[in-house]
Design a protein around this motif. Structure first.
Motif, short mmCIF file in Angstrom:
data_model
loop_
_atom_site.label_atom_id
_atom_site.label_comp_id
_atom_site.label_asym_id
_atom_site.label_seq_id
_atom_site.Cartn_x
_atom_site.Cartn_y
_atom_site.Cartn_z
N ILE A 1 -34.11 14.74 86.19
CA ILE A 1 -34.40 14.12 87.49
C ILE A 1 -33.26 14.42 88.46
O ILE A 1 -32.09 14.23 88.13
N LEU A 2 -33.62 14.92 89.62
CA LEU A 2 -32.67 15.23 90.66
C LEU A 2 -32.63 14.06 91.64
O LEU A 2 -33.64 13.41 91.88
N GLN A 3 -31.46 13.79 92.20
CA GLN A 3 -31.34 12.76 93.22
C GLN A 3 -30.81 13.41 94.50
O GLN A 3 -30.09 14.40 94.44
N PHE A 4 -31.20 12.83 95.65
CA PHE A 4 -30.61 13.32 96.90
C PHE A 4 -30.15 12.16 97.76
O PHE A 4 -30.61 11.03 97.58
N VAL A 5 -29.23 12.43 98.67
CA VAL A 5 -28.73 11.38 99.57
C VAL A 5 -29.75 11.21 100.68
O VAL A 5 -30.01 12.14 101.46
N VAL B 1 -31.44 8.71 96.03
CA VAL B 1 -32.84 8.42 95.73
C VAL B 1 -33.34 9.43 94.69
O VAL B 1 -33.07 10.62 94.79
N ASP B 2 -34.04 8.92 93.65
CA ASP B 2 -34.64 9.82 92.65
C ASP B 2 -35.76 10.62 93.30
O ASP B 2 -36.59 10.06 94.01
N ILE B 3 -35.78 11.91 93.01
CA ILE B 3 -36.79 12.78 93.62
C ILE B 3 -38.04 12.87 92.75
O ILE B 3 -37.96 13.12 91.55
N SER B 4 -39.19 12.63 93.38
CA SER B 4 -40.47 12.92 92.74
C SER B 4 -41.50 13.01 93.85
O SER B 4 -41.21 12.69 95.00
N GLU B 5 -42.71 13.43 93.52
CA GLU B 5 -43.72 13.59 94.58
C GLU B 5 -44.16 12.24 95.14
O GLU B 5 -44.84 12.18 96.15
N LYS B 6 -43.75 11.15 94.48
CA LYS B 6 -44.14 9.82 94.97
C LYS B 6 -43.39 9.44 96.26
O LYS B 6 -43.77 8.52 96.95
N LEU B 7 -42.30 10.15 96.54
CA LEU B 7 -41.52 9.85 97.74
C LEU B 7 -42.33 10.13 99.00
O LEU B 7 -42.95 11.17 99.12
#
Length: 315
Positions: A162-166, A278-284
């Motif tokens: 899981i990738l996270q971004f600011v 924030v955890d990245i997924s298509e739900k964002l």
């Protein structure tokens, strides 16, 4: 300096860069936002088959609107087209102002630039300062999600890390977004990316000179290493008009070990209400085209995006 090769191989994936009517239709959606942001002005309706300028439409009479905040003549805004002494050099670098589009040449009609993605139902500049392209920069700062022992966390379904971004939560619309902003006249994109990240995500404007120097030192490590140009070009944005539109360069700075960003305290700056990893997924659900940029980053990094095992290629 940004390598064009990586930018080009990605940009051809983007619907707006392929000017066939199917894709323009498919992608020009936020630019039809009505009423126009921050106003009660309703856009003229543009049917899907009339978006493309190549389709003749004699009765097209869009509403004209430029916000008072732009007409007040702040330093980030152009004068009105017919103002004496204003003779912009469109499709060129005009003094300090970059009037070239990342998508190539645009048409100028009756002294006004024409939106390369088609009609929007509104002329004038709306909230945008420049006639033609308004350039922004979006720094996507990422790291791997890790557990308490420092191990990367994989998604239970896909097994991908899981990738996270600011991300910042924008004050104006309450949506999560990449902490980007507008390129200042004469400023290099690389400087804008760093400056905006400092201002929005680290609140550098409120820091003492000493604190700011320390931030600069830490960030230099991250921003000087190899990075990846995610996207360069036109952005489908609710502020776009027939004569003014947003373009951006989105660049991914990846902190592989997570050590650089561990030393940097995230703190929301002026345009942001909240800033966090924030955890990245298509739900964002993100602002403007930001979800698309984030998806490209996960593909590039081989990170988790979707639990749906469907075909990768299709939207």
């Amino acid at each position: 300096s940004f390598s064009n090769s990586s930018a080009n191989c990605w940009s051809h994936l983007h619907p707006v860069n392929m000017f066939n009517s199917y894709n323009v239709k498919f992608y020009h959606s936020k630019a039809f936002t009505s009423p126009y942001p921050g106003s009660c002005v309703e856009r003229s309706q543009v049917p899907e088959d009339k978006v493309d300028w190549l389709i003749e439409w004699k009765d097209y009479k869009p509403v004209e609107y430029t916000a008072m905040s732009v007409l007040a003549g702040p330093n980030w805004a152009d004068p009105q087209i017919n103002d004496k002494g204003f003779s912009p050099k469109f499709n060129e670098r005009d003094g300090e102002v970059e009037r070239r589009s990342l998508n190539g040449l645009y048409v100028v009609e009756n002294g006004r630039p024409r939106n390369p993605s088609g009609r929007t139902g509104l002329t004038g500049r709306g909230l945008l300062g420049r006639w033609g392209p308004n350039h922004a920069a979006d720094p996507v700062v990422t790291r791997w999600k890790r557990d308490g022992s420092g191990n990367k966390v994989a998604h239970p379904v896909t097994g991908k890390n899981i990738l996270q971004f600011v991300a910042i939560k924008r004050r104006d619309c309450g949506e999560w977004a990449i902490p980007g902003g507008m390129v200042d006249p004469g400023e290099k994109i690389s400087a804008t990316l760093k400056r905006e990240f400092e201002e929005e995500a680290l609140n550098s404007l409120q820091k003492s000179p000493e604190e700011r120097a320390e931030l600069e030192k830490q960030l230099h490590k991250l921003f000087s290493q190899e990075h990846f140009v995610v996207y360069r070009g036109y952005v489908d944005d609710p502020r776009n008009t027939d004569n003014a539109w947003m373009e951006t360069e989105a660049v991914n700075y990846h902190d592989e070990t997570g050590e650089t960003m561990d030393n940097l305290p995230l703190e929301a700056g002026d345009d942001a209400g909240i800033v966090k990893w924030v955890d990245i997924s298509e739900k964002l659900k993100l602002y403007a085209s930001h979800s698309y940029f984030i998806k490209l980053v996960t593909e590039k990094r081989g990170a988790h995006w979707s639990e749906d095992p469907g075909p990768e290629c299709c939207e």
